[in-house]
Design an enzyme around this catalytic site. Structure first.
Site: not given
Length: 287
Positions: A248-249
């Site tokens: 989850p950048c």
């Protein structure tokens, strides 16, 4: 503009709001921009996000994000190895847990342009638009949002130009989509088969620790990997993340409370972060 899905309308509306943030916009104007009446726009938006457009934009306000940054903290267990299973923070604790496992590619697998790799790929639909997923027999090696099918394929081929490619789904891809669609009756292990430097893998592993509905600054990630002077390098590694959603950048933001850049565009980042904020309290993530 011709829209192929409601999600395209939503991202176009969010992009329009973002570009005109300093102006006094009405939702009638935003709805008209995506060729809908205000009522139809509100209905579409709520059905997708379970939040009104007004609530959604409030979630994304820099002041709200800064508050989340102040209270956020997370830590990686001591002694983690590079090949480690992380509990998926999206999962409802009352439902079967999901896991993500990073399996690092060996030099034998990616050398000479990946001539020893067999890569399968296909395109899928999700609540965040079309997704391109590529996998090896060991796990998912690339997952990204689709603007253009050919661009996605060329991006993959640029990393492994000599691999053997086949457009077909496999169990790794199907497992990922079952998790995305919450159609899971048992624990699904999501294996990511990734090529990366020690530093990149360290950053990507740190990203896995950020729970849904929380955000962390680039400085926070630097501190997490115990390299407080590597903020710029962290930003580069975050931008190089080849796996959307599962790594989850999108949960990494600026210390000012602004969302900052995103590999797949600011509208996608607004949509995902806002959706997660809206759904956190109900404890029903997409994974």
């Amino acid at each position: 503009m011709k829209y192929d899905s409601n999600f395209q309308r939503i991202t176009d509306a969010l992009l329009y709001v973002n570009r005109n943030m300093k102006d006094e916009l009405s939702w009638d104007e935003v709805a008209g921009h995506v060729d809908l009446s205000r009522m139809d726009f509100y209905r579409m938006f709520f059905n997708w996000s379970d939040a009104t457009p007004d609530e959604f934009i409030r979630y994304l306000h820099p002041n709200n994000i800064k508050k989340k940054l102040k209270v956020n903290h997370f830590s990686m267990a001591e002694g983690e190895s590079e090949d480690v299973i992380f509990e998926d923070s999206f999962a409802d604790r009352n439902q079967p847990c999901h896991f993500i496992k990073i399996d690092r590619m060996t030099p034998d697998e990616y050398e000479n342009g990946g001539e020893n790799l067999q890569v399968f790929y296909d395109f899928y639909n999700s609540i965040f638009g079309r997704i391109f997923i590529a996998s090896t027999p060991k796990g998912i090696c690339r997952m990204e949002f689709v603007d253009d099918d050919t661009v996605c394929i060329n991006n993959l081929r640029s990393v492994f130009p000599n691999a053997l490619y086949c457009r077909i789904g496999d169990e790794h891809q199907y497992r990922a989509m079952r998790v995305l669609q919450k159609n899971v009756q048992h624990i699904d292990v999501i294996t990511l088969h990734l090529k990366g430097t020690d530093f990149q893998l360290g950053v990507w592993e740190a990203l896995l620790q950020i729970p849904m509905g929380e955000v962390v600054s680039y400085e926070g990630i630097s501190n997490q990997i115990q390299n407080s002077k590597a903020v710029r390098a962290v930003g580069t590694a975050v931008g190089d993340n080849p796996i959307c959603l599962f790594i989850p950048c999108h949960r990494v933001v600026l210390s000012t409370g602004e969302l900052g850049q995103y590999r797949w565009g600011v509208a996608h980042k607004m949509a995902i972060v806002g959706w997660e904020f809206a759904n956190t309290n109900k404890k029903e993530g997409i994974f």
